[in-house]
Enzyme design. Structure first.
Site, mmCIF file in Angstrom:
data_model
loop_
_atom_site.group_PDB
_atom_site.id
_atom_site.type_symbol
_atom_site.label_atom_id
_atom_site.label_comp_id
_atom_site.label_asym_id
_atom_site.label_seq_id
_atom_site.Cartn_x
_atom_site.Cartn_y
_atom_site.Cartn_z
ATOM 1 C CG HIS A 1 -2.013 -1.046 1.108
ATOM 2 N ND1 HIS A 1 -3.034 -1.143 2.026
ATOM 3 C CD2 HIS A 1 -2.236 -2.031 0.199
ATOM 4 C CE1 HIS A 1 -3.836 -2.152 1.700
ATOM 5 N NE2 HIS A 1 -3.366 -2.700 0.591
ATOM 6 C CD GLU B 1 -1.265 3.807 4.109
ATOM 7 O OE1 GLU B 1 -2.338 3.900 4.716
ATOM 8 O OE2 GLU B 1 -1.140 3.200 3.011
ATOM 9 C CB SER C 1 -24.517 6.244 -34.533
ATOM 10 O OG SER C 1 -23.991 4.950 -34.305
ATOM 11 C CG LEU D 1 -18.363 -2.846 -25.004
ATOM 12 C CD1 LEU D 1 -19.431 -3.497 -24.128
ATOM 13 C CD2 LEU D 1 -18.618 -1.346 -25.100
#
Length: 385
Positions: free
Chosen positions: A57, A59, A175, A211
């Site tokens: 992490h 820290e 489109s 996607l």
């Protein structure tokens, strides 16, 4: 809530921690994006950020960089230090072991396994603790994680693109492309920070989208591929759809029962299960998977931010059921005329007081187009994080 007082350097150090947290924007799923700065007086001696799940992490990186200078120093962290053993040990314990003198964090962690326990571990060790500094800025980095921990559901970000007259395609369905290349590239960055990308069967059949995320990998290594989710009430997704050709997991949510009503349904299910996970959900009045149940299901899969790219009917359903937390609306400087297809398809509104309202968070130019970022006007500040 702010528990100060904070100095100008406190604000500067926390602003740096927020910047560091942003470096993990596309790589930390399902963990939050967190940054940490360690300073002695007004001199920064260590900094770090969480890069990806399963790795140290923020820290820990900052403490390693600071070394012995962490003793008596102040640690600025964008999220309350964790207090539980997950894939890594508790950061609160590491801060105590390093003998830091003070910890300032921006946002309390609503994770039930933390939720104030991290701060209490620090206080019990005699460390000064303050919170709430740049809380809004830090929360904006983690809307999905914070919402999922509080409600069990992901943050739903709905992408829409339209012409100046609110149209999405010509009457014949054409489109490609309403918006320009810069807007389409911008969409890729938003996809990259999402845990999952969702669409409906109408878009699958008309556009055959991939996607996927078409961006270079970050310097820290490959980013997690977003889960692709298709709402397909009658299992009409073609087995040779492009969504299956790009790698990464695909989840098809259907309202067909697990045991099909006829052999044709079972055959379609078996064919699709060669490429994707297929799950049956409860159906709404139209026979489609119930959207609240869909969000609950994705929350259980640790989806933090859900990016929705869908047609007028599904997009309208998310909005009409008040399930969208944020809208990204791309507006192209074009006119398509009254015969063209509308942005949304939903029940007629007969009273202006029933019309959904939105808070405009930002508007900017993306190439030749505009991008509006909005949130539902549920309260004066929009949807709360």
């Amino acid at each position: 809530m702010t528990s100060g007082p904070f100095t100008e350097f406190d604000r500067t150090a926390m602003a740096r921690a927020v910047v560091l947290a942003g470096k993990g924007l596309t790589t930390t799923h399902p963990n939050p994006r967190v940054g940490c700065v360690i300073a002695r007086g007004e001199r920064i001696v260590g900094e770090g950020w969480h890069e990806r799940a399963g790795e140290p992490h923020a820290e820990i990186h900052a403490l390693r960089a600071a070394g012995p200078q962490a003793a008596g120093a102040t640690a600025y962290v964008t999220l309350e230090p964790c207090s539980h053993h997950g894939r890594t040990p508790p950061c609160a314990d590491a801060l105590v072991a390093a003998h830091v003198g003070r910890v300032v964090f921006a946002v309390a962690d609503p994770n039930p396994r933390v939720n104030g326990r991290g701060a209490q571990i620090l206080r019990n060790a005699g460390i000064q603790v303050a919170s709430g500094l740049l809380e809004r800025e830090a929360a904006e980095l983690n809307p999905g994680f914070l919402k999922r921990m509080r409600t069990g559901r992901p943050w739903v970000r709905l992408k829409l693109a339209m012409s100046l007259d609110g149209r999405t395609a010509l009457a014949n369905g054409a489109s490609h492309w309403i918006t320009g290349e810069a807007a389409r590239e911008d969409v890729q960055h938003w996809r990259a920070r999402s845990s999952a990308i969702l669409t409906g069967i109408g878009t699958m059949l008309s556009d055959d989208p991939r996607l996927d995320v078409r961006l270079p990998e970050p310097p820290s290594g490959p980013r997690p591929k977003p889960l692709r989710v298709v709402l397909d009430s009658r299992l009409r997704t073609p087995p040779d759809a492009r969504i299956f050709s790009t790698g990464g997991a695909v989840l098809i949510l259907t309202s067909e029962p697990a045991a099909g009503r006829d052999g044709d349904v079972d055959l379609k299910r078996r064919r699709l299960m060669e490429h994707a996970a297929v799950e049956a959900m409860g159906a709404d009045g139209s026979g489609r998977p119930r959207l609240p149940d869909v969000l609950d299901r994705l929350g259980r899969q640790e989806v933090n931010e859900l990016w929705v790219e869908a047609g007028a009917t599904l997009a309208g359903a998310f909005l009409q059921q008040s399930l969208a937390d944020e809208l990204l609306l791309y507006v192209a400087p074009k006119l398509l005329g009254p015969q063209a297809r509308p942005l949304l398809d939903w029940e007629e509104i007969r009273d202006l007081r029933q019309a959904p309202g939105f808070v405009l968070l930002e508007v900017g130019r993306i190439g030749a187009d505009l991008r509006l970022r909005l949130r539902p006007d549920h309260d004066e500040g929009g949807t709360a994080l």
